[in-house]
Design an enzyme around this catalytic site. Sequence first.
Site, PDB file in Angstrom:
ATOM      1  N   LEU A 141      -7.511  -2.689   3.943  1.00  0.00           N
ATOM      2  CA  LEU A 141      -7.746  -3.690   2.887  1.00  0.00           C
ATOM      3  C   LEU A 141      -6.772  -4.851   3.015  1.00  0.00           C
ATOM      4  O   LEU A 141      -6.958  -5.905   2.411  1.00  0.00           O
ATOM      5  CB  LEU A 141      -7.584  -3.036   1.514  1.00  0.00           C
ATOM      6  CG  LEU A 141      -8.586  -1.921   1.200  1.00  0.00           C
ATOM      7  CD1 LEU A 141      -8.200  -1.196  -0.076  1.00  0.00           C
ATOM      8  CD2 LEU A 141      -9.987  -2.494   1.102  1.00  0.00           C
ATOM      9  N   GLY A 190       0.937  -5.233   2.467  1.00  0.00           N
ATOM     10  CA  GLY A 190       1.868  -5.840   1.518  1.00  0.00           C
ATOM     11  C   GLY A 190       3.289  -5.440   1.862  1.00  0.00           C
ATOM     12  O   GLY A 190       3.567  -5.069   2.995  1.00  0.00           O
ATOM     13  N   GLN A 191       4.147  -5.488   0.870  1.00  0.00           N
ATOM     14  CA  GLN A 191       5.576  -5.244   1.072  1.00  0.00           C
ATOM     15  C   GLN A 191       5.873  -3.884   1.692  1.00  0.00           C
ATOM     16  O   GLN A 191       6.880  -3.704   2.361  1.00  0.00           O
ATOM     17  CB  GLN A 191       6.274  -5.340  -0.296  1.00  0.00           C
ATOM     18  CG  GLN A 191       7.768  -5.292  -0.244  1.00  0.00           C
ATOM     19  CD  GLN A 191       8.391  -6.513   0.400  1.00  0.00           C
ATOM     20  OE1 GLN A 191       7.873  -7.615   0.338  1.00  0.00           O
ATOM     21  NE2 GLN A 191       9.518  -6.309   1.061  1.00  0.00           N
ATOM     22  N   GLY A 225       3.610  -2.214   3.695  1.00  0.00           N
ATOM     23  CA  GLY A 225       2.805  -1.926   4.879  1.00  0.00           C
ATOM     24  C   GLY A 225       1.323  -1.887   4.545  1.00  0.00           C
ATOM     25  O   GLY A 225       0.880  -2.435   3.533  1.00  0.00           O
ATOM     26  N   VAL A 226       0.581  -1.179   5.394  1.00  0.00           N
ATOM     27  CA  VAL A 226      -0.881  -1.227   5.358  1.00  0.00           C
ATOM     28  C   VAL A 226      -1.472  -0.504   4.142  1.00  0.00           C
ATOM     29  O   VAL A 226      -0.924   0.502   3.679  1.00  0.00           O
ATOM     30  CB  VAL A 226      -1.430  -0.581   6.659  1.00  0.00           C
ATOM     31  CG1 VAL A 226      -2.931  -0.365   6.569  1.00  0.00           C
ATOM     32  CG2 VAL A 226      -1.065  -1.462   7.852  1.00  0.00           C
ATOM     33  N   VAL A 227      -2.545  -1.065   3.606  1.00  0.00           N
ATOM     34  CA  VAL A 227      -3.294  -0.441   2.506  1.00  0.00           C
ATOM     35  C   VAL A 227      -4.735  -0.231   2.990  1.00  0.00           C
ATOM     36  O   VAL A 227      -5.325  -1.147   3.556  1.00  0.00           O
ATOM     37  CB  VAL A 227      -3.284  -1.315   1.239  1.00  0.00           C
ATOM     38  CG1 VAL A 227      -4.000  -0.621   0.088  1.00  0.00           C
ATOM     39  CG2 VAL A 227      -1.853  -1.666   0.839  1.00  0.00           C
ATOM     40  N   ASP A 235       7.246  -7.611 -11.508  1.00  0.00           N
ATOM     41  CA  ASP A 235       6.665  -8.576 -10.552  1.00  0.00           C
ATOM     42  C   ASP A 235       5.231  -8.904 -10.953  1.00  0.00           C
ATOM     43  O   ASP A 235       4.316  -8.840 -10.136  1.00  0.00           O
ATOM     44  CB  ASP A 235       6.723  -8.064  -9.108  1.00  0.00           C
ATOM     45  CG  ASP A 235       6.454  -9.184  -8.094  1.00  0.00           C
ATOM     46  OD1 ASP A 235       6.500  -8.914  -6.872  1.00  0.00           O
ATOM     47  OD2 ASP A 235       6.158 -10.318  -8.522  1.00  0.00           O
ATOM     48  N   ARG A 238      -1.228 -12.324  -7.893  1.00  0.00           N
ATOM     49  CA  ARG A 238      -1.334 -11.560  -6.625  1.00  0.00           C
ATOM     50  C   ARG A 238      -1.204 -10.067  -6.853  1.00  0.00           C
ATOM     51  O   ARG A 238      -1.663  -9.266  -6.033  1.00  0.00           O
ATOM     52  CB  ARG A 238      -0.266 -12.046  -5.626  1.00  0.00           C
ATOM     53  CG  ARG A 238       1.150 -11.763  -6.083  1.00  0.00           C
ATOM     54  CD  ARG A 238       2.209 -12.222  -5.107  1.00  0.00           C
ATOM     55  NE  ARG A 238       3.536 -12.053  -5.722  1.00  0.00           N
ATOM     56  CZ  ARG A 238       4.076 -12.945  -6.546  1.00  0.00           C
ATOM     57  NH1 ARG A 238       3.424 -14.089  -6.815  1.00  0.00           N
ATOM     58  NH2 ARG A 238       5.250 -12.740  -7.122  1.00  0.00           N
ATOM     59  N   ASN A 239      -0.575  -9.660  -7.968  1.00  0.00           N
ATOM     60  CA  ASN A 239      -0.368  -8.233  -8.260  1.00  0.00           C
ATOM     61  C   ASN A 239      -1.298  -7.725  -9.354  1.00  0.00           C
ATOM     62  O   ASN A 239      -1.023  -6.703  -9.985  1.00  0.00           O
ATOM     63  CB  ASN A 239       1.097  -7.985  -8.636  1.00  0.00           C
ATOM     64  CG  ASN A 239       2.013  -8.138  -7.433  1.00  0.00           C
ATOM     65  OD1 ASN A 239       1.588  -7.919  -6.290  1.00  0.00           O
ATOM     66  ND2 ASN A 239       3.235  -8.568  -7.658  1.00  0.00           N
ATOM     67  N   ASP A 249       0.701  -2.191  -9.440  1.00  0.00           N
ATOM     68  CA  ASP A 249       2.060  -2.111  -8.876  1.00  0.00           C
ATOM     69  C   ASP A 249       3.166  -2.304  -9.904  1.00  0.00           C
ATOM     70  O   ASP A 249       4.252  -2.772  -9.549  1.00  0.00           O
ATOM     71  CB  ASP A 249       2.186  -3.127  -7.736  1.00  0.00           C
ATOM     72  CG  ASP A 249       1.156  -2.858  -6.655  1.00  0.00           C
ATOM     73  OD1 ASP A 249       0.419  -3.777  -6.277  1.00  0.00           O
ATOM     74  OD2 ASP A 249       1.065  -1.691  -6.232  1.00  0.00           O
TER      75      ASP A 249
END
Length: 285
Positions: free
Chosen positions: A32, A35-36, A38-40, A147, A151-152, A165
């Site tokens: 998908l 991000g911070q 690694g891979v999702v 945060d 974007r989150n 998150d």
Amino acid sequence: TSPCDRPVPPTAGLSHDKWEIDPTELHLLEELGSGQFGVVRRGKWRGSIDVAVKMMKEGTMSEDDFIEEAKVMTKLQHTNLVQLYGVCSKDRPIYIVTEYMRHGSLLNYLRRHEASLSTNVGYLLDICIQVCRGMAYLERRNYIHRDLAARNCLVGSENVVKVADFGLARYVLDDQYTSSGGTKFPIKWAPPEVLNYTRFSSKSDVWAYGVLMWEVFTCGKMPYGRLKNAEVVDRVQRGLILEKPKACVKEVYEIMRKCWAHCPEVRPSFRVLKEQLINVNQGLV
Ligand SMILES: CN1CCN(C(=O)c2ccc(Nc3nc(-c4cccc(NC(=O)c5ccc(C(C)(C)C)cc5)c4)cn4ccnc34)cc2)CC1
């Protein structure tokens, strides 16, 4: 209410540590993004439940602290929060397993649909109200996001918008992200007390929420344009705030401005914000 009325908690039926997910019950599908941490990837849990799986890249997260906190996070359940189903923590890399949101981040969604959204003030306000509901729940649970930004947040079926998150920022090991002088610190969403003393609270989340409202009503513009972080810090310290977006009615901008009060105590709570936004939304009908 009888047990059949209560929704079965999504983490029900897990192993003795109810937040521990058996990786053999996960089937990983397409990537998908990353991000911070690694891979999702998208995945299927127990054959039919759509999930998103964050695969924690080594050295990106303080893992033991997070696994401890995961127990608390699985208990945070609300329509406008991305549900944490559990973690796979017996092997490395650790997997964080959440409900799947098919339309991706709110930021990309706003940018992709700018044409149809920019004239639909009622829907933009509804997006803000959905995020506010999720944040009012976290506030009630004394849980700080740290945060909050478009974007989150994530968009799912029937255009539901959910906060994602929450609280994860505490476990990032990259000090470019964690220290307010770092290149990855979310300066443009931070109030003075966070810039100066890293003093996070639900009222610093309210400041970030004001910036998120600005992101929504500009359909995903970058706050303060191309200004460098140092210039933004200087402006925020001097009390300069973001200008009213074109698509934003005066009443909504007045609410946004309250989120940017210099003193945290002066900013409204999410509970109060929610009432005010719903009143404006009813006035628009
Ligand atoms: C038509 N469009 C096609 C393109 N598209 C997609 O590819 C797309 C579709 C669904 C997506 N869904 C999700 N995507 C993600 C996802 C994807 C990439 C990166 C991330 N984010 C992260 O990995 C991440 C975010 C924040 C943080 C800190 C701690 C800094 C706050 C750390 C890590 C999340 C998580 N999800 C949780 C539930 N659903 C999703 C993501 C993308 C969206 C739809």
